[in-house]
Motif scaffolding. Structure first.
Motif, PDB file in Angstrom:
ATOM      1  N   PHE A  45       0.889  -1.335   0.003  1.00  0.00           N
ATOM      2  CA  PHE A  45       0.079   0.119  -0.176  1.00  0.00           C
ATOM      3  C   PHE A  45       0.821   1.245  -0.099  1.00  0.00           C
ATOM      4  O   PHE A  45       2.026   1.003   0.326  1.00  0.00           O
ATOM      5  N   GLY A  46       0.169   2.381  -0.290  1.00  0.00           N
ATOM      6  CA  GLY A  46       0.699   3.513  -0.544  1.00  0.00           C
ATOM      7  C   GLY A  46       0.075   4.617   0.369  1.00  0.00           C
ATOM      8  O   GLY A  46      -0.369   4.113   1.516  1.00  0.00           O
ATOM      9  N   ARG A  47       0.154   5.987  -0.031  1.00  0.00           N
ATOM     10  CA  ARG A  47      -0.411   6.966   0.855  1.00  0.00           C
ATOM     11  C   ARG A  47      -1.704   6.640   1.171  1.00  0.00           C
ATOM     12  O   ARG A  47      -2.595   7.259   2.073  1.00  0.00           O
ATOM     13  N   GLN A  48      -2.712   6.223   0.065  1.00  0.00           N
ATOM     14  CA  GLN A  48      -4.069   5.916   0.213  1.00  0.00           C
ATOM     15  C   GLN A  48      -4.345   4.915   1.448  1.00  0.00           C
ATOM     16  O   GLN A  48      -5.454   4.124   1.282  1.00  0.00           O
ATOM     17  N   LYS A  49      -3.171   3.820   1.618  1.00  0.00           N
ATOM     18  CA  LYS A  49      -3.330   2.713   2.619  1.00  0.00           C
ATOM     19  C   LYS A  49      -4.275   1.771   2.145  1.00  0.00           C
ATOM     20  O   LYS A  49      -4.857   0.965   2.724  1.00  0.00           O
ATOM     21  N   LEU A  90      -9.800   2.089  -1.475  1.00  0.00           N
ATOM     22  CA  LEU A  90     -10.724   2.741  -2.282  1.00  0.00           C
ATOM     23  C   LEU A  90      -9.797   2.610  -3.784  1.00  0.00           C
ATOM     24  O   LEU A  90     -10.012   3.613  -4.626  1.00  0.00           O
ATOM     25  N   GLU A  91      -8.865   1.500  -3.890  1.00  0.00           N
ATOM     26  CA  GLU A  91      -8.143   1.635  -5.192  1.00  0.00           C
ATOM     27  C   GLU A  91      -8.949   0.394  -6.042  1.00  0.00           C
ATOM     28  O   GLU A  91      -9.571  -0.569  -5.449  1.00  0.00           O
ATOM     29  N   VAL A  92      -8.851   0.857  -7.161  1.00  0.00           N
ATOM     30  CA  VAL A  92      -9.693  -0.136  -8.118  1.00  0.00           C
ATOM     31  C   VAL A  92      -8.501  -1.096  -8.703  1.00  0.00           C
ATOM     32  O   VAL A  92      -7.686  -0.763  -9.413  1.00  0.00           O
ATOM     33  N   ILE A 123      -4.658   6.825  -9.084  1.00  0.00           N
ATOM     34  CA  ILE A 123      -3.900   6.744  -7.925  1.00  0.00           C
ATOM     35  C   ILE A 123      -3.526   4.967  -7.814  1.00  0.00           C
ATOM     36  O   ILE A 123      -4.063   4.278  -8.492  1.00  0.00           O
ATOM     37  N   GLY A 124      -2.299   4.958  -7.354  1.00  0.00           N
ATOM     38  CA  GLY A 124      -1.862   3.501  -7.194  1.00  0.00           C
ATOM     39  C   GLY A 124      -1.018   3.230  -8.532  1.00  0.00           C
ATOM     40  O   GLY A 124      -0.483   2.004  -8.635  1.00  0.00           O
ATOM     41  N   ASP A 125      -0.502   4.308  -9.216  1.00  0.00           N
ATOM     42  CA  ASP A 125       0.317   3.719 -10.284  1.00  0.00           C
ATOM     43  C   ASP A 125       1.699   3.111  -9.835  1.00  0.00           C
ATOM     44  O   ASP A 125       2.484   2.612 -10.747  1.00  0.00           O
TER      45      ASP A 125
HETATM   46 MG   LIG Z   1      -1.729   5.188  -3.506  1.00  0.00          MG
END
Ligand SMILES: [Mg+2]
Ligand SMILES: Nc1ncnc2c1ncn2[C@@H]1O[C@H](COP(=O)(O)OP(=O)(O)O)[C@@H](O)[C@H]1O
Length: 112
Positions: A36-40, A43-45, A86-88
């Motif tokens: 995980f990154g900043r969004q923990k 809500l990533e797809v 996000i999540g790239d």
């Molecule tokens: Mg992220």
């Protein structure tokens, strides 16, 4: 020499592989990871499904490169792995002390 490690989205792997081989990269290691990154991880797809879990599946690629190729490789990975969502992912660069091709005993640049 540097070890360039990029954690990217699964479905970008083939595009990144092709882009890297197009600029002369001759080998890489790929491993399935979770992170995980900043969004923990919220809500990533992933594959059309919105995940609310802490760890999302990612692919990690490792490419050993001579110093003079590092910037080019970073640019190629950024261009081919980016979706703008996000999540790239992220790229980490480490000093790489030695490389040995087991079959021939070649070392350093010759072994990359
Ligand atoms: Mg992220
Ligand atoms: N600080 C970090 N340390 C180690 N791995 C990280 C870090 N930040 C991100 N990652 C890895 O990169 C993947 C993608 O991160 P990403 O969501 O794009 O980062 P961010 O949300 O910080 O912009 C994560 O799933 C994780 O595997």
């Amino acid at each position: 020499m540097k070890m360039v490690t990029a954690v990217i989205k699964h479905y970008k792997l083939d595009e990144v592989r092709k882009a890297l081989t197009d600029v002369g990269v001759q080998g890489m290691t790929v491993v399935e990871v979770k992170g995980f990154g900043r969004q923990k991880g919220h809500l990533e797809v992933y594959r059309g499904v919105e995940y609310e879990v802490r760890f999302l599946p990612k692919v990690k690629i490792e490419v050993a490169v001579p110093d003079e190729k590092v910037e080019e490789v970073l640019q190629v990975i950024m261009d081919s792995a980016r979706t703008g969502e996000i999540g790239d992912g992220k790229i980490f660069v480490y000093d790489l002390e030695e490389v040995v091709r087991i079959r021939t005993g070649e070392r350093g640049h010759q072994a990359i």
